[in-house]
Write an enzyme that holds these catalytic residues in place. Structure first.
Site, short mmCIF file in Angstrom:
data_model
loop_
_atom_site.label_atom_id
_atom_site.label_comp_id
_atom_site.label_asym_id
_atom_site.label_seq_id
_atom_site.Cartn_x
_atom_site.Cartn_y
_atom_site.Cartn_z
N ASP A 186 35.42 48.33 44.49
CA ASP A 186 34.38 49.27 45.28
C ASP A 186 34.87 48.86 46.76
O ASP A 186 35.63 48.22 47.11
CB ASP A 186 33.31 48.77 45.40
CG ASP A 186 32.65 48.96 43.85
OD1 ASP A 186 33.15 49.56 42.87
OD2 ASP A 186 31.70 48.02 43.66
N1 URA Z 1 32.27 45.01 39.89
C1 URA Z 1 31.50 45.85 40.84
O1 URA Z 1 30.43 45.94 40.90
N2 URA Z 1 32.44 46.25 41.88
C2 URA Z 1 33.77 45.95 41.96
O2 URA Z 1 34.51 46.43 42.92
C3 URA Z 1 34.28 45.23 40.90
C4 URA Z 1 33.48 45.00 39.71
#
Ligand code: URA
Length: 237
Positions: A105
């Site tokens: 993310d």
């Molecule tokens: N899980 C999440 O919530 N975000 C990420 O970036 C990776 C795994």
């Protein structure tokens, strides 16, 4: 594999695809001894003999690169972003065009692999391989034994139960805790959603390992090439 002649010439470094089209039209290129001037002609890159100006054109074997980046928060893992936010590929200065393996993310930091090896990317991101990804998360509150057991059984996220996951509390503070979380899938915002499901939302998230490959002390925003041993490990997973 069947490929268009102009693509073959471009991949072999003879010219750009457009220039290669010109060369074909000007009668400079032959396939198996016959001059070909028609654009879009397909050849077999393993068995056909292509000549440019009489000289055999061979594909150089592609150079694969394998990179680990410590992704900072505030970067997207998509190559094109609708909001024009900075992309992780801006941080990786190599001449080969590399793509992120899976996603992290915008607001998550940590270990991100990038490569131009499409087969490895496919393998590492395919759910059937169930490769463990390990995160350090700062959570609101502290999950209790019940919550930890829920993680072990799998948590309902977007109407579907996750595979069993692990959560280990590393450190407790008054309002937060630090936890090590391991999941085997790569569903969208999975760790965040799992933690929301047990009512301990994520305040900060960092990926620290993919399988046995560890982020270690690679500084945020920096990247390094994987060692041969690390590449072998990933390919054998
Ligand atoms: N899980 C999440 O919530 N975000 C990420 O970036 C990776 C795994």
């Amino acid at each position: 594999m069947q490929v268009r002649l102009q693509k073959y010439l471009a991949d072999a470094g003879i010219a750009s695809r457009r220039k290669a089209e010109e060369l074909i039209q000007r009668g400079k290129v032959s396939v198996n001894g016959t001059v070909v001037t028609e654009l879009g002609t397909k050849i077999d890159d393993k068995t056909d003999t292509v000549r440019y100006n009489g000289k055999i054109v061979k594909l150089e074997s592609k150079k694969y690169v394998y990179i680990m980046l410590n992704k900072p928060e505030g970067f997207v893992t998509t190559v094109k972003d609708q909001f024009n936010r900075p992309a992780v590929t801006d941080l990786v200065k190599v001449k080969e065009r590399v793509f992120p393996v899976g996603r992290l993310d915008y607001d998550t930091s940590g270990l991100l692999l990038l490569t131009n090896d499409g087969d490895l990317t496919y393998k590492l991101t395919h759910p059937k391989h169930e490769i463990e990804k390990t995160y350090i998360a700062k959570l609101f509150g502290t999950p209790d034994v019940n919550d930890i057991n829920k993680f072990k059984r799998g948590v309902h996220v977007d109407g579907r139960k996750t595979l069993p996951a692990k959560i280990e509390i590393l450190e407790k503070e008054e309002k937060y805790c630090y936890a090590k979380i391991t999941i085997k899938e790569g569903r969208n915002r999975q760790v965040r959603k799992m933690c929301e499901a047990i009512k301990h939302p994520v305040a900060m998230l960092q990926r620290v390992a993919t399988g046995e490959l560890e982020l270690g002390d690679l500084p945020k925003g920096k990247f390094r090439h994987l060692t041969d041993k690390e590449v072998r490990y990933l390919k054998n997973l």
